[in-house]
Scaffold this motif. Structure first.
Motif, PDB file in Angstrom:
ATOM      1  N   SER A   1      -4.619   6.527  -0.550  1.00 15.28           N
ATOM      2  CA  SER A   1      -4.126   5.528  -0.727  1.00 15.28           C
ATOM      3  C   SER A   1      -4.296   4.418  -1.670  1.00 15.28           C
ATOM      4  O   SER A   1      -5.415   4.894  -2.617  1.00 15.28           O
ATOM      5  CB  SER A   1      -4.109   4.695   0.703  1.00 15.28           C
ATOM      6  OG  SER A   1      -5.901   4.725   1.073  1.00 15.28           O
TER       7      SER A   1
ATOM      8  N   THR B   1      -3.276   0.962  -3.876  1.00  9.22           N
ATOM      9  CA  THR B   1      -2.856  -0.694  -2.994  1.00  9.22           C
ATOM     10  C   THR B   1      -2.252  -1.586  -4.849  1.00  9.22           C
ATOM     11  O   THR B   1      -3.314  -1.658  -5.280  1.00  9.22           O
ATOM     12  CB  THR B   1      -3.936  -2.041  -1.934  1.00  9.22           C
ATOM     13  OG1 THR B   1      -3.899  -0.517  -0.391  1.00  9.22           O
ATOM     14  CG2 THR B   1      -2.896  -3.220  -2.275  1.00  9.22           C
TER      15      THR B   1
ATOM     16  N   THR C   1       0.597  -1.108   0.287  1.00  8.81           N
ATOM     17  CA  THR C   1      -0.353   0.170   0.030  1.00  8.81           C
ATOM     18  C   THR C   1       0.889   1.104  -0.123  1.00  8.81           C
ATOM     19  O   THR C   1       1.469   1.633   0.744  1.00  8.81           O
ATOM     20  CB  THR C   1      -1.297   0.065   1.413  1.00  8.81           C
ATOM     21  OG1 THR C   1      -1.801  -0.775   1.545  1.00  8.81           O
ATOM     22  CG2 THR C   1      -1.396   1.275   1.041  1.00  8.81           C
TER      23      THR C   1
ATOM     24  N   SER D   1       0.530   5.255   0.434  1.00 12.46           N
ATOM     25  CA  SER D   1      -0.472   6.154   0.813  1.00 12.46           C
ATOM     26  C   SER D   1       0.154   7.988   1.024  1.00 12.46           C
ATOM     27  O   SER D   1       1.392   7.855   1.366  1.00 12.46           O
ATOM     28  CB  SER D   1      -0.737   6.497   2.204  1.00 12.46           C
ATOM     29  OG  SER D   1       0.209   6.154   3.156  1.00 12.46           O
ATOM     30  N   SER D   2      -0.322   9.226   0.363  1.00  7.70           N
ATOM     31  CA  SER D   2       0.332  10.663  -0.051  1.00  7.70           C
ATOM     32  C   SER D   2      -0.682  11.399   1.571  1.00  7.70           C
ATOM     33  O   SER D   2      -1.530  10.770   2.028  1.00  7.70           O
ATOM     34  CB  SER D   2       0.015  10.882  -0.973  1.00  7.70           C
ATOM     35  OG  SER D   2      -0.454  12.492  -0.358  1.00  7.70           O
TER      36      SER D   2
END
Length: 345
Positions: free
Chosen positions: A120, A122, A97, A99-100
């Motif tokens: 985010s 995946t 995953t 994410s920001s």
């Protein structure tokens, strides 16, 4: 030799003793190969590791929030690599995953599904690598990306971070400009508002269209805000259509301001507390819906008003003045003295 023949040589107790000894020896060898009895992601002192590699560490802002585009300056590919503790690449299909920490500055999506953007995303590994897109948003600044996955050899998760800077788009530079003085004295005496007051800083805000000429903003207004409001506020030009209100005298911390032909005026009023205030202006293009933001910092100086005009003093003699032709003095001298707030000339 089968078990039955062995029984004639070894007693059942001896057989069990050797089996236990062999088991203990095997266990010891296994623990030694694994670097002791440690569990989790360690292998001979090593551990599984993630690495994040963005193709670009700096991308342009995306004012219109366009979808990911590999050929655009606001999109870049991000690869996340997972290596196991023994040095092998992660098994294909391992989920990772990304994410920001700021969706306003940028979002992520799987490489195979670029439209599925969010804070985010995946993706699964192929050859030990999971691939993503990073697409910038309308706001500039630094974005922190965090990659995480389940620990392949123990409990918990593995994680790694990297940063990408979102810079103003080339098309944005110089489109929104704030002009004026960047200093103003603190209004320690609480002088009332009047046009020309030394405690008011007049700023001009200009917006240019894509062709470099005066631009048109959405709904004819720009959004303006000032902070902190404990040090200052702003007002606008008086609107002739509101005959019951003089907007120049109304102090606000944020609100819309009318813009005509790509120009508007904002008045910043200082309070008694010195320090910096920041005026922020946001404009949205009426044609393209692109958003542009600009900040302007003003220093409110303590004691700066001590040398500004604060008092006028007239002096003249008591001698009379006579009309022309009366053979008397027809002129008289007056002395005008300008003093500051401290009574100094």
């Amino acid at each position: 030799m089968n078990i039955r023949n062995a029984h004639s040589t070894f007693s059942k107790a001896n057989v069990m003793k050797y089996l236990k000894a062999g088991l203990a020896l095997s266990t010891a060898l296994i623990l030694t190969a694994c670097g002791g009895g440690s569990s989790g992601s360690f292998d001979a002192g090593r551990e599984a590791r993630l690495t994040i590699t963005p193709q670009q560490t700096s991308v342009e802002a995306n004012p219109s929030n366009f979808a990911p585009d590999p050929d655009a300056a606001f999109t870049t590919q991000v690869n996340v690599r997972l290596v196991l503790a023994n040095g092998d690449l992660a098994t294909d299909g391992t989920s990772i995953t990304l994410s920001s920490d700021s969706a306003a500055r940028g979002v992520v999506s799987p490489l195979v599904a670029p439209a599925e953007t969010g804070a985010s995303a995946t993706a699964t590994t192929v050859g030990g690598v999971a691939q993503f897109w990073f697409t910038s948003g309308s706001q500039t600044g630094v974005v922190t990306l965090t990659a995480s996955t389940a620990n392949p050899a123990g409990s918990g998760n593995l994680s790694r971070t990297t940063q990408i800077e979102v810079v103003p788009a080339t098309s944005q530079v110089g489109r929104l400009v704030i002009e004026g003085s960047n200093t103003i004295p603190a209004n320690t005496l609480g002088v009332p508002i009047f046009l020309g007051s030394p405690y008011i800083n007049e700023l001009t805000v200009r917006y240019l269209g894509p062709d470099g000429n005066a631009g048109e903003v959405a709904e004819g207004q720009v959004a303006v805000a000032i902070a902190p409001v404990s040090r200052g506020a702003f007002s606008t030009l008086d609107d002739p259509e509101t005959t019951d209100i003089n907007e120049f005298l109304v102090l606000v911390g944020s609100g819309p301001v009318n813009m005509t032909a790509g120009v508007t005026t904002v008045f910043v009023h200082s309070f008694e507390q010195p320090g910096n205030v920041t005026l922020s202006v946001t404009a949205q293009d009426a044609g393209t819906s692109e958003r542009f933001s600009e900040d302007f910092t003003i220093e409110i100086e303590d004691g700066a008003a001590d040398f500004l005009p604060a008092e006028l003093s007239f002096e003249s003699s008591t001698d009379p003045v006579y009309t022309s032709g009366s053979d008397g003095t027809t002129t008289k001298q007056y002395t005008l003295t300008v003093l500051d707030s401290g009574g100094n000339p």
